[in-house]
Design an enzyme around this catalytic site. Structure first.
Site, PDB file in Angstrom:
ATOM      1  N   HIS A  55       8.917  -0.871  -4.689  1.00  0.00           N
ATOM      2  CA  HIS A  55       7.693  -0.150  -5.068  1.00  0.00           C
ATOM      3  C   HIS A  55       7.327  -0.412  -6.529  1.00  0.00           C
ATOM      4  CE1 HIS A  55       5.151   3.566  -3.794  1.00  0.00           C
ATOM      5  NE2 HIS A  55       4.457   2.769  -4.603  1.00  0.00           N
ATOM      6  N   ILE A  56       7.085  -1.680  -6.856  1.00  0.00           N
ATOM      7  CA  ILE A  56       6.749  -2.074  -8.230  1.00  0.00           C
ATOM      8  C   ILE A  56       5.316  -2.587  -8.331  1.00  0.00           C
ATOM      9  CG2 ILE A  56       9.149  -2.587  -8.832  1.00  0.00           C
ATOM     10  CD1 ILE A  56       8.413  -5.601  -8.485  1.00  0.00           C
ATOM     11  N   GLY A  57       4.467  -2.200  -7.379  1.00  0.00           N
ATOM     12  CA  GLY A  57       3.115  -2.740  -7.332  1.00  0.00           C
ATOM     13  C   GLY A  57       2.341  -2.641  -8.624  1.00  0.00           C
ATOM     14  N   ALA A  94       0.837  -1.206   0.000  1.00  0.00           N
ATOM     15  CA  ALA A  94       0.000   0.000   0.000  1.00  0.00           C
ATOM     16  C   ALA A  94       0.869   1.252   0.000  1.00  0.00           C
ATOM     17  CB  ALA A  94      -0.935  -0.027   1.206  1.00  0.00           C
ATOM     18  N   ARG A  95       1.297   1.679   1.171  1.00  0.00           N
ATOM     19  CA  ARG A  95       2.124   2.872   1.291  1.00  0.00           C
ATOM     20  C   ARG A  95       3.082   2.712   2.463  1.00  0.00           C
ATOM     21  NH1 ARG A  95       1.272   4.112  -3.080  1.00  0.00           N
ATOM     22  NH2 ARG A  95       0.579   6.078  -4.004  1.00  0.00           N
ATOM     23  N   GLU A 124      11.070   6.009   1.592  1.00  0.00           N
ATOM     24  CA  GLU A 124      11.680   5.444   0.385  1.00  0.00           C
ATOM     25  C   GLU A 124      12.108   6.553  -0.575  1.00  0.00           C
ATOM     26  OE1 GLU A 124       7.964   4.242  -2.440  1.00  0.00           O
ATOM     27  OE2 GLU A 124       8.137   3.030  -0.627  1.00  0.00           O
TER      28      GLU A 124
END
Length: 330
Positions: free
Chosen positions: A287-289, A239-240, A269
């Site tokens: 962070h490749i969601g 998510a975050r 990040e």
């Protein structure tokens, strides 16, 4: 004269080319480095629109240097990088790109869940290091079963629901917690049961976080919450960053108070807590969601659609601050 717009980070060449047909475009295709607040303010001084990403902090100081700015269009579903109140106060429309990345992000969350449960990344590192000198062993790299386990979902929006749909294929029991309970018909379709946050923490074998970041959500999962989880539990955050207290998670993983974690996002990040790199019982990705070509193109297309609407005097389809619409800049 064409309206002037700024694209803060590199995007697909075809997206830039399409925008150049309509706007006077300043882009960041060659460098693709995040700009400082001062640099962003300087570049926005004569712009009417901007396509941003989560790495761009759009605050009052930046907006004060952009007297002609009409629209801030985030190429992301999250928007905690944008000060919505400051935008609204100045009549600047802010938008995001919901919907188009739900299924892809849910895929990523499941990939992390499976990798952490079955120790996939740990096993690959072990193999690549040349440790596999013997044949099969009955107790090597034992992981957790996913099928028939209990999945707890915190945040039952579009992505949370996409994750719950996938859980049905694994015959999982699904519990969820959300700010507002979803309709009973949705619960029935997903096979999901509403539960308190405390019960989800206590009962989940796998915990998936799928809520937007907000000041209220900061460190929603901290030391006290991790202490309530099973020692065999796995936590997944796609998510975050900041929803989890990373320092507390490092400690819980180090002490094996929970079994494992799968993380796509981190506090501060691209920096991350160095303690994560010392641990084997977690899967880490940067962070490749939403990182498939089809999804990233769809996100760029939706951000462009929002921008075009705003600069054409039409209400953008994904307006985040409707209170700004009556006093929008013309």
């Amino acid at each position: 004269m064409k309206p002037r717009i700024l694209i803060t980070r590199a995007t697909f060449d075809e997206v830039v080319a399409r925008l150049r047909g309509r706007y006077d475009v300043e882009d960041n295709q060659n460098d693709d480095s995040p700009w400082s607040g001062d640099e962003l303010r300087r570049r926005l001084a004569d712009k009417e629109g901007v396509l941003t990403t989560g790495s761009d902090r759009i605050d009052a100081a930046v907006l004060d240097g952009a007297p002609r700015l009409k629209a801030v269009c985030n190429n992301a579903v999250g928007y905690n990088n944008i000060d919505l109140a400051a935008c609204s106060e100045r009549g600047i429309l802010a938008t995001n790109t919901p919907g188009v990345l739900d299924e892809t992000t849910a895929d990523t969350a499941w990939a992390l869940l499976m990798a952490a449960a079955r120790r996939i990344t740990e096993a690959e590192r072990w193999l690549r290091a040349g440790n596999w000198k013997e044949g099969w062993k009955h107790d090597r790299l034992l992981g957790q079963d996913v099928h028939h386990a209990t999945l707890g979902i915190i945040g039952m929006g579009r992505i949370g629901q996409a994750i719950a749909r996938r859980a049905k294929g694994f015959s999982m029991r699904v519990l969820y917690h959300n700010r507002n309970r979803v309709p009973k018909a949705v619960e029935k379709a997903l096979g999901a049961k509403y539960a308190s946050l405390e019960n989800i923490l206590k009962e989940s074998d796998f915990l998936s976080l799928n809520l937007p970041y907000s000041p209220e959500a900061r460190h929603l999962i901290g030391a006290a919450q991790l202490a309530k989880m099973k020692p065999t539990a796995v936590i997944v955050n796609a998510a975050r960053g900041g929803i989890v207290d990373d320092a507390a998670l490092v400690q819980a993983l180090k002490e094996r108070r929970i079994a494992a974690a799968g993380l796509d996002v981190f506090e501060g990040e691209p920096k991350l807590n160095p303690g994560f790199l010392e641990l084997d019982n977690l899967a880490l990705v940067p962070h490749i969601g939403s990182a498939t070509r089809a999804t990233r193109l769809a996100m760029a297309a939706l951000a462009t659609k929002n921008l075009t609407a705003a600069l054409s005097g039409r209400r953008p389809p994904n307006l985040l601050n409707p209170e700004a619409w009556p006093k929008r800049r013309r």
